[in-house]
Design an enzyme around this catalytic site. Sequence first.
Site, PDB file in Angstrom:
ATOM      1  N   ARG A  61      51.895  31.140  75.487  1.00 59.08           N
ATOM      2  CA  ARG A  61      51.218  32.289  76.105  1.00 59.08           C
ATOM      3  C   ARG A  61      51.676  32.502  77.542  1.00 59.08           C
ATOM      4  O   ARG A  61      52.137  31.583  78.209  1.00 59.08           O
ATOM      5  CB  ARG A  61      49.705  32.057  76.117  1.00 59.08           C
ATOM      6  CG  ARG A  61      49.062  31.975  74.735  1.00 59.08           C
ATOM      7  CD  ARG A  61      48.603  33.330  74.285  1.00 59.08           C
ATOM      8  NE  ARG A  61      47.867  33.291  73.037  1.00 59.08           N
ATOM      9  CZ  ARG A  61      47.161  34.299  72.566  1.00 59.08           C
ATOM     10  NH1 ARG A  61      47.096  35.428  73.251  1.00 59.08           N
ATOM     11  NH2 ARG A  61      46.532  34.204  71.418  1.00 59.08           N
ATOM     12  N   ASP A  65      42.943  43.823  75.915  1.00 58.39           N
ATOM     13  CA  ASP A  65      42.158  42.909  75.080  1.00 58.39           C
ATOM     14  C   ASP A  65      40.643  43.078  75.144  1.00 58.39           C
ATOM     15  O   ASP A  65      39.982  42.988  74.124  1.00 58.39           O
ATOM     16  CB  ASP A  65      42.514  41.470  75.456  1.00 58.39           C
ATOM     17  CG  ASP A  65      42.083  40.462  74.408  1.00 58.39           C
ATOM     18  OD1 ASP A  65      42.298  40.718  73.212  1.00 58.39           O
ATOM     19  OD2 ASP A  65      41.521  39.420  74.781  1.00 58.39           O
ATOM     20  N   LYS A 120      48.333  45.483  67.534  1.00 59.20           N
ATOM     21  CA  LYS A 120      47.440  46.014  68.573  1.00 59.20           C
ATOM     22  C   LYS A 120      48.136  46.095  69.930  1.00 59.20           C
ATOM     23  O   LYS A 120      48.089  47.132  70.596  1.00 59.20           O
ATOM     24  CB  LYS A 120      46.191  45.133  68.687  1.00 59.20           C
ATOM     25  CG  LYS A 120      45.172  45.649  69.701  1.00 59.20           C
ATOM     26  CD  LYS A 120      43.951  44.745  69.768  1.00 59.20           C
ATOM     27  CE  LYS A 120      44.259  43.436  70.450  1.00 59.20           C
ATOM     28  NZ  LYS A 120      43.050  42.658  70.786  1.00 59.20           N
ATOM     29  N   THR A 121      48.801  45.005  70.315  1.00 55.21           N
ATOM     30  CA  THR A 121      49.482  44.987  71.614  1.00 55.21           C
ATOM     31  C   THR A 121      50.644  45.972  71.631  1.00 55.21           C
ATOM     32  O   THR A 121      50.814  46.740  72.587  1.00 55.21           O
ATOM     33  CB  THR A 121      49.986  43.566  71.932  1.00 55.21           C
ATOM     34  OG1 THR A 121      48.876  42.671  71.916  1.00 55.21           O
ATOM     35  CG2 THR A 121      50.651  43.519  73.293  1.00 55.21           C
TER      36      THR A 121
END
Length: 659
Positions: A443, A378, A363-364
């Site tokens: 992250r 997101d 997705k990213t």
Amino acid sequence: MASNGEFSFGKSSVIRLPKIHTQKKKEEDEICHDDTSTPIKAQTLDELHSLQKKKSAPTTPIKDAGGAFAVTISEEERHKQQLQSISASLASLTRETGPKVVKGDPARKAETPRVSHVTHHQYTPTFAISDSSLKFTHILYNLSPAELYEQAIKHEKGSFITASGALATLSGAKTGRSPRDKRVVKDETTEEELWWGKGSPNIEMDEHTFLVNRERAVDYLCSLEKVYVNDQFLNWDPEHRIKVRIVSARAYHSLFMHNMCIRPTPDELENFGTPDFTIYNAGQFPCNRYTHYMTSSTSIDMNLDRKEMVILGTQYAGEMKKGLFSVMHYLMPKRQILSLHSGCNMGKDGDVALFFGLSGTGKTTLSTDHNRYLIGDDEHCWSENGVSNIEGGCYAKCVDLSREKEPDIWNAIKFGTVVENVVFDEHTREVDYSDKSVTENTRAAYPIEYIPNAKIPCVGPHPKNVILLACDAFGVLPPVSKLSLPQTMYHFISGYTALVAGTEDGIKEPTATFSACFGAAFIMLHPTKYAAMLAEKMEKHGATGWLVNTGWSGGSYGLGSRIKLAYTRKIIDAIHSGALLEAKYTKTEVFGLQIPTEIEGVPSEILDPVNTWADKKAYENTLMKLGGLFKKNFDVFLNYKIGADNKLTEEILAAGPNF
């Protein structure tokens, strides 16, 4: 020496020295620059240091930002109102008013604090005075990243500046979300509105237990010498934005939310007023495990009636981000706005695409396209005005990050960015993203404007394409399929991908994973409600649904091979350009998917997965197995009726696997 400036060495010799001229020379005769200037007016060192700083406020870059809040009040009155609002937020059940709050760092010598008392909006019992009434709660309000760096490095062990300028920090024992510890107050309203029971992420609690935990969190925060307060926005669409207040004990949490939420302009901050939702992050303090409904020392509690969220027993910052996302999943559908767990980008001609997909589906990677503008990575809303990003930043995974694979994320990790739980070289402070010593879930949180092709403001027109991504490790789904509206709803509700699980003897088999609406952990209503809204908006605005498999071809994991990223990018490009709408299609068995016969730059033989399997019988068996897993997963949604005469439910079911 003679009185006339002459030196005498005996009677015979006299040496004359030039006279010293004290008057100013002409400008043209000057050789050296004279940098003397008017002396400073400060009379003390403290006064001198005070001249070093001037007032400012954090901002999110918004083009053509008008002065929507033009009310003019005095600085003193504005300051008083701010403190009153914060004091009211921190009011306790054992105090009729909030604590005595004063803005500023207690470590600095400030002027005599101005005290504001505010009566809380609800009736509260009166208790005897305690020591907490005798102290000030120092509010560090909407600090800048630089100020928060100073606070973190000085007061929070494990905070360091990395070589790239990012702030490295630790989230403590919890390095990910705790979904089993998330609770929602079940009252007369939420009992009817929310999704409860099997498959739902909503675990109930009563209001009394919520208030017990709220009291514990607020008392802990008010016992501290200083508390960080962020007043920020959610949703870039100004017509539907939400005001949020985050009260936390750590500079790390304040900087994280500064990056992840939308940062107010100075005018907006001055006139912020009462928030629509408040988070009390007392994550360093545990909940009482003997409290009713508690199953551990961690609890993330949400009360939609009080518009409050309480965090105890976890310092993982992602709980705040996803907690607010859950709030938007509740509030936005009430306004007929669809909240979406998706990436979103826009072409230069204004064509918008939504990307749905669970972890590992790409997705990213696929929503980040240098030929297109990034609206967000997101969380989004789809309203009558078009699509808008909910957040003001990105929260990217860092495990095995490299400059070559993800240059945009790599370059965004600079001053102002928070990197969580990473490992770095003690001397050079260079981060080793391959080191998973602390956790695999490393992250980085950074403002969205750190991405070069981000569209500011983060809004766009109605989407043309809705792309559902699945990494099918079974190897039986086509690389791309065009979906009908009922099929889009079916696969949206299913939220499928497959993970690869390893066993001790080395045999690896794919495991199907389903997450309703591609974000089951965050949705509040029944998945079919979001699916029905998605279908309605797609039909109204002429959007097309696509199912894209980024997983295996030519066999399951271990036999086949992963579909090349270059081929997937060609497929996505053909969707964006509209070329795929013009292609010829054939229909697959079992899932009944429409697959194109030809795409430029993609080998035609891989478009139908049956062509790539040497063992056709094994293909059929695997296809039937996956279809059965889809049907079993969908059983949990069968009892929920939607549409006139339940017609819509029947259409969705008919769009699933057909044996």
